[in-house]
Motif scaffolding. Structure first.
Motif, PDB file in Angstrom:
ATOM      1  N   LYS A  72     -12.913  -7.304 -31.909  1.00 57.58           N
ATOM      2  CA  LYS A  72     -13.550  -6.170 -31.331  1.00 57.58           C
ATOM      3  C   LYS A  72     -12.067  -5.858 -30.411  1.00 57.58           C
ATOM      4  O   LYS A  72     -11.385  -6.326 -30.480  1.00 57.58           O
ATOM      5  CB  LYS A  72     -14.169  -6.463 -30.477  1.00 57.58           C
ATOM      6  N   LEU A  73     -12.062  -4.067 -30.900  1.00 54.96           N
ATOM      7  CA  LEU A  73     -11.684  -3.976 -30.265  1.00 54.96           C
ATOM      8  C   LEU A  73     -11.164  -2.921 -28.610  1.00 54.96           C
ATOM      9  O   LEU A  73     -12.461  -2.341 -28.854  1.00 54.96           O
ATOM     10  CB  LEU A  73     -10.060  -2.702 -31.312  1.00 54.96           C
ATOM     11  N   VAL A  74     -10.612  -3.578 -27.801  1.00 55.07           N
ATOM     12  CA  VAL A  74     -10.662  -2.753 -26.376  1.00 55.07           C
ATOM     13  C   VAL A  74      -9.750  -2.339 -26.083  1.00 55.07           C
ATOM     14  O   VAL A  74      -8.111  -2.457 -25.922  1.00 55.07           O
ATOM     15  CB  VAL A  74     -10.516  -4.046 -24.934  1.00 55.07           C
ATOM     16  N   THR A  75      -9.946  -0.728 -25.405  1.00 52.55           N
ATOM     17  CA  THR A  75      -8.898  -0.021 -24.648  1.00 52.55           C
ATOM     18  C   THR A  75      -8.434  -0.811 -23.313  1.00 52.55           C
ATOM     19  O   THR A  75      -9.696  -0.858 -22.786  1.00 52.55           O
ATOM     20  CB  THR A  75      -8.259   1.820 -24.608  1.00 52.55           C
ATOM     21  N   LEU A  76      -7.508  -0.430 -22.577  1.00 53.72           N
ATOM     22  CA  LEU A  76      -7.341  -1.439 -21.185  1.00 53.72           C
ATOM     23  C   LEU A  76      -6.691  -0.255 -20.569  1.00 53.72           C
ATOM     24  O   LEU A  76      -4.873   0.221 -21.224  1.00 53.72           O
ATOM     25  CB  LEU A  76      -6.238  -2.567 -21.084  1.00 53.72           C
ATOM     26  N   VAL A  77      -7.176   0.318 -18.927  1.00 53.92           N
ATOM     27  CA  VAL A  77      -6.345   0.663 -18.691  1.00 53.92           C
ATOM     28  C   VAL A  77      -5.568   0.433 -17.608  1.00 53.92           C
ATOM     29  O   VAL A  77      -6.656   0.171 -16.472  1.00 53.92           O
ATOM     30  CB  VAL A  77      -6.832   2.224 -18.626  1.00 53.92           C
ATOM     31  N   SER A  78      -4.894   0.318 -16.647  1.00 55.80           N
ATOM     32  CA  SER A  78      -4.498  -0.602 -16.334  1.00 55.80           C
ATOM     33  C   SER A  78      -3.221   0.070 -14.901  1.00 55.80           C
ATOM     34  O   SER A  78      -2.649   1.057 -15.282  1.00 55.80           O
ATOM     35  CB  SER A  78      -3.941  -1.416 -16.415  1.00 55.80           C
ATOM     36  N   GLU A  79      -3.117  -1.105 -13.815  1.00 52.48           N
ATOM     37  CA  GLU A  79      -1.731  -0.833 -12.981  1.00 52.48           C
ATOM     38  C   GLU A  79      -1.382   0.121 -11.961  1.00 52.48           C
ATOM     39  O   GLU A  79      -0.659   1.094 -11.830  1.00 52.48           O
ATOM     40  CB  GLU A  79      -0.367  -0.551 -13.712  1.00 52.48           C
ATOM     41  N   LEU A  80      -3.681   1.132 -12.019  1.00 47.25           N
ATOM     42  CA  LEU A  80      -4.014   1.975 -10.601  1.00 47.25           C
ATOM     43  C   LEU A  80      -3.916   1.072  -9.566  1.00 47.25           C
ATOM     44  O   LEU A  80      -4.467  -0.248  -9.259  1.00 47.25           O
ATOM     45  CB  LEU A  80      -4.816   2.636 -11.444  1.00 47.25           C
ATOM     46  N   ASP A  81      -3.291   1.971  -8.403  1.00 50.11           N
ATOM     47  CA  ASP A  81      -4.028   0.998  -6.761  1.00 50.11           C
ATOM     48  C   ASP A  81      -5.158   0.724  -6.767  1.00 50.11           C
ATOM     49  O   ASP A  81      -5.882   2.029  -6.750  1.00 50.11           O
ATOM     50  CB  ASP A  81      -3.490   1.264  -6.177  1.00 50.11           C
ATOM     51  N   PRO A  82      -6.106  -0.400  -6.498  1.00 54.68           N
ATOM     52  CA  PRO A  82      -7.150   0.023  -6.828  1.00 54.68           C
ATOM     53  C   PRO A  82      -7.977   0.440  -4.944  1.00 54.68           C
ATOM     54  O   PRO A  82      -9.090   0.839  -4.873  1.00 54.68           O
ATOM     55  CB  PRO A  82      -8.322  -1.496  -6.715  1.00 54.68           C
ATOM     56  N   GLU A  83      -6.980   0.087  -4.738  1.00 57.35           N
ATOM     57  CA  GLU A  83      -7.347   1.049  -3.032  1.00 57.35           C
ATOM     58  C   GLU A  83      -7.284   2.267  -2.841  1.00 57.35           C
ATOM     59  O   GLU A  83      -7.197   2.932  -2.102  1.00 57.35           O
ATOM     60  CB  GLU A  83      -5.645  -0.112  -1.676  1.00 57.35           C
ATOM     61  N   GLY A  84      -6.219   2.603  -3.790  1.00 58.22           N
ATOM     62  CA  GLY A  84      -5.837   4.397  -3.726  1.00 58.22           C
ATOM     63  C   GLY A  84      -6.600   5.035  -4.569  1.00 58.22           C
ATOM     64  O   GLY A  84      -6.023   5.889  -5.211  1.00 58.22           O
ATOM     65  N   ASN A  85      -7.573   4.390  -5.277  1.00 60.16           N
ATOM     66  CA  ASN A  85      -8.115   5.043  -6.338  1.00 60.16           C
ATOM     67  C   ASN A  85      -9.514   4.622  -5.999  1.00 60.16           C
ATOM     68  O   ASN A  85      -9.880   4.279  -5.947  1.00 60.16           O
ATOM     69  CB  ASN A  85      -7.779   5.090  -7.707  1.00 60.16           C
ATOM     70  N   ASP A  86     -10.534   5.491  -6.648  1.00 60.80           N
ATOM     71  CA  ASP A  86     -12.003   5.348  -7.083  1.00 60.80           C
ATOM     72  C   ASP A  86     -12.485   5.258  -8.386  1.00 60.80           C
ATOM     73  O   ASP A  86     -12.159   5.737  -9.466  1.00 60.80           O
ATOM     74  CB  ASP A  86     -12.464   6.792  -6.561  1.00 60.80           C
ATOM     75  N   LEU A  87     -11.929   3.873  -8.293  1.00 61.89           N
ATOM     76  CA  LEU A  87     -11.493   2.935 -10.087  1.00 61.89           C
ATOM     77  C   LEU A  87     -12.870   3.119 -11.528  1.00 61.89           C
ATOM     78  O   LEU A  87     -13.186   3.295 -11.963  1.00 61.89           O
ATOM     79  CB  LEU A  87     -10.752   1.749 -10.307  1.00 61.89           C
ATOM     80  N   GLU A  88     -13.767   3.242  -9.839  1.00 63.94           N
ATOM     81  CA  GLU A  88     -15.388   3.200 -10.532  1.00 63.94           C
ATOM     82  C   GLU A  88     -15.717   4.771 -11.479  1.00 63.94           C
ATOM     83  O   GLU A  88     -16.076   4.794 -12.250  1.00 63.94           O
ATOM     84  CB  GLU A  88     -15.926   2.259 -10.098  1.00 63.94           C
ATOM     85  N   GLU A  89     -15.589   5.464 -10.418  1.00 58.20           N
ATOM     86  CA  GLU A  89     -15.769   7.284 -10.456  1.00 58.20           C
ATOM     87  C   GLU A  89     -14.319   7.183 -11.642  1.00 58.20           C
ATOM     88  O   GLU A  89     -15.467   7.602 -12.754  1.00 58.20           O
ATOM     89  CB  GLU A  89     -15.462   8.461  -9.516  1.00 58.20           C
ATOM     90  N   LEU A  90     -13.133   7.271 -12.073  1.00 57.96           N
ATOM     91  CA  LEU A  90     -12.634   6.797 -13.075  1.00 57.96           C
ATOM     92  C   LEU A  90     -12.443   6.546 -14.388  1.00 57.96           C
ATOM     93  O   LEU A  90     -12.967   7.049 -15.269  1.00 57.96           O
ATOM     94  CB  LEU A  90     -10.984   6.705 -13.011  1.00 57.96           C
ATOM     95  N   THR A  91     -13.057   5.247 -14.775  1.00 59.87           N
ATOM     96  CA  THR A  91     -14.391   4.634 -15.551  1.00 59.87           C
ATOM     97  C   THR A  91     -15.145   5.436 -16.369  1.00 59.87           C
ATOM     98  O   THR A  91     -14.816   5.729 -17.329  1.00 59.87           O
ATOM     99  CB  THR A  91     -14.518   3.462 -15.194  1.00 59.87           C
ATOM    100  N   SER A  92     -15.981   6.314 -14.972  1.00 56.76           N
ATOM    101  CA  SER A  92     -16.978   6.620 -15.510  1.00 56.76           C
ATOM    102  C   SER A  92     -16.550   8.479 -16.432  1.00 56.76           C
ATOM    103  O   SER A  92     -17.316   8.446 -17.362  1.00 56.76           O
ATOM    104  CB  SER A  92     -17.633   7.136 -14.155  1.00 56.76           C
TER     105      SER A  92
END
Length: 121
Positions: free
Chosen positions: A56-76
């Motif tokens: 299975k292939l998975v696209t990864l988005v990384s190296e964003l600061d979890p404290e400076g972003n709402d990564l759960e919202e960005l994921t959505s």
């Protein structure tokens, strides 16, 4: 014999800035902690492709600061923009399938700089 900190702020017990009482006697509600947001234009997201054990292939988005972003919202937002499923875990966003192009376009639309990391595919 005089105390080392006699007459200084360290000699006096701490008081509440709101009511002026000793902190041990204060009944004020705790102050909300303001989260510092990092503007997207000041960040670079790494986009990569990962191959899982069963192919299975998975696209990864990384190296964003979890404290400076709402990564759960960005994921959505990325899941919607890419038309796929995904999740946020271990400090990175995972999107199902090879969605590198769509993820990069969406991140750039949101104001992030992007950089591709070499990977399978």
């Amino acid at each position: 014999m005089t105390r080392l900190f006699a007459g200084t702020p360290w000699d006096r017990p701490p008081v509440c800035e709101t009511c002026g009482r000793l902190e041990s006697e204060c009944a004020c509600p705790p102050r909300p902690v303001e989260r510092v947001r990092i503007p997207p234009a000041d960040q670079t997201a790494r986009v990569a492709l990962d191959k899982r054990p069963k192919g299975k292939l998975v696209t990864l988005v990384s190296e964003l600061d979890p404290e400076g972003n709402d990564l759960e919202e960005l994921t959505s937002l990325l899941k919607t923009a890419c038309g796929t499923g995904g999740t946020y875990k271990d400090g990175r966003i995972e999107l199902q399938g090879d969605r590198r192009d769509a993820a990069e376009r969406a991140l750039q639309k949101f104001g992030y700089k992007t950089k591709r990391r070499k990977g399978p595919g």
